[in-house]
Scaffold this motif. Structure first.
Motif, short mmCIF file in Angstrom:
data_model
loop_
_atom_site.label_atom_id
_atom_site.label_comp_id
_atom_site.label_asym_id
_atom_site.label_seq_id
_atom_site.Cartn_x
_atom_site.Cartn_y
_atom_site.Cartn_z
N MET A 34 0.84 -1.17 0.00
CA MET A 34 0.00 0.00 0.00
C MET A 34 0.89 1.24 0.00
N HIS A 35 0.52 2.24 -0.79
CA HIS A 35 1.30 3.47 -0.90
C HIS A 35 0.54 4.60 -0.22
N PHE A 36 1.29 5.52 0.38
CA PHE A 36 0.69 6.61 1.13
C PHE A 36 1.13 7.97 0.62
N LYS A 37 0.30 8.95 0.91
CA LYS A 37 0.61 10.37 0.69
C LYS A 37 0.41 11.06 2.03
N LEU A 38 1.18 12.11 2.25
CA LEU A 38 1.00 12.94 3.42
C LEU A 38 0.37 14.24 2.96
N ILE A 39 -0.83 14.51 3.46
CA ILE A 39 -1.50 15.78 3.17
C ILE A 39 -1.17 16.71 4.33
N ILE A 40 -0.58 17.85 4.00
CA ILE A 40 -0.20 18.85 4.98
C ILE A 40 -1.11 20.06 4.77
N THR A 41 -1.77 20.48 5.83
CA THR A 41 -2.74 21.56 5.74
C THR A 41 -2.45 22.61 6.81
N PHE A 42 -2.43 23.86 6.40
CA PHE A 42 -2.33 24.99 7.32
C PHE A 42 -3.68 25.68 7.27
N VAL A 43 -4.35 25.80 8.40
CA VAL A 43 -5.73 26.30 8.42
C VAL A 43 -5.94 27.20 9.63
N GLU A 44 -6.84 28.18 9.47
CA GLU A 44 -7.22 29.03 10.59
C GLU A 44 -7.81 28.15 11.68
N GLN B 49 -4.13 1.04 10.64
CA GLN B 49 -4.82 1.78 9.59
C GLN B 49 -4.74 1.04 8.26
N VAL B 50 -3.59 0.43 7.99
CA VAL B 50 -3.42 -0.32 6.74
C VAL B 50 -4.42 -1.46 6.69
N GLU B 51 -4.57 -2.17 7.79
CA GLU B 51 -5.51 -3.29 7.83
C GLU B 51 -6.94 -2.82 7.60
N GLU B 52 -7.32 -1.72 8.23
CA GLU B 52 -8.68 -1.20 8.06
C GLU B 52 -8.91 -0.71 6.63
N LEU B 53 -7.93 0.00 6.07
CA LEU B 53 -8.04 0.47 4.69
C LEU B 53 -8.11 -0.69 3.70
N THR B 54 -7.31 -1.71 3.93
CA THR B 54 -7.31 -2.86 3.05
C THR B 54 -8.69 -3.51 3.04
N GLN B 55 -9.28 -3.68 4.21
CA GLN B 55 -10.62 -4.26 4.31
C GLN B 55 -11.65 -3.40 3.60
N GLU B 56 -11.58 -2.08 3.78
CA GLU B 56 -12.53 -1.19 3.13
C GLU B 56 -12.40 -1.25 1.62
#
Length: 116
Positions: free
Chosen positions: A1-11, A104-111
């Motif tokens: 499984m491959h991942f991305k990191l979403i980085i968010t700056f928010v008020e 999280q990988v296990e849960e995502l794989t199942q979904e």
């Protein structure tokens, strides 16, 4: 499984909205860093050396690669990042390796298997 990191700056008043939106669109969790400060093209006005900026939070989402663009677009819309300058910014980067996310990988794989 491959991942991305979403980085968010928010008020800070939009932190919960962005967190809820990311979770509703497939993110399994987040890391929140409070009291971040950013500076755009125009420097903030000061009053006796104190900035008048609003507080910002940094949100980090480690998400499955196939979900990343969808989540990124949804949180940008919810946070109104393109509505006016200074409301927030979000971007994603590739993650080569991740440790400590097997649950999280296990849960995502199942979904994903359930959807296919």
């Amino acid at each position: 499984m491959h991942f991305k990191l979403i980085i968010t700056f928010v008020e800070d008043d939009k932190t919960d909205l962005v967190l809820d939106t990311a979770r509703a669109n497939g993110a399994k969790g987040a890391t929140v860093i409070n009291h971040a400060r950013g500076e755009g093209i125009k420097q903030s006005k000061t009053f006796f050396g104190l900035t008048l900026d609003t507080q910002r939070d940094v949100l980090l989402f480690l998400v499955e690669e196939r979900l990343s663009r969808h989540i990124l677009e949804k949180i940008a819309k919810a946070g109104e990042f393109d509505s006016k300058p200074g409301t927030g910014i979000a971007f994603q980067i590739d993650v080569e390796d991740a440790i400590g996310v097997m649950h999280q990988v296990e849960e995502l794989t199942q979904e994903l298997e359930d959807k296919l």
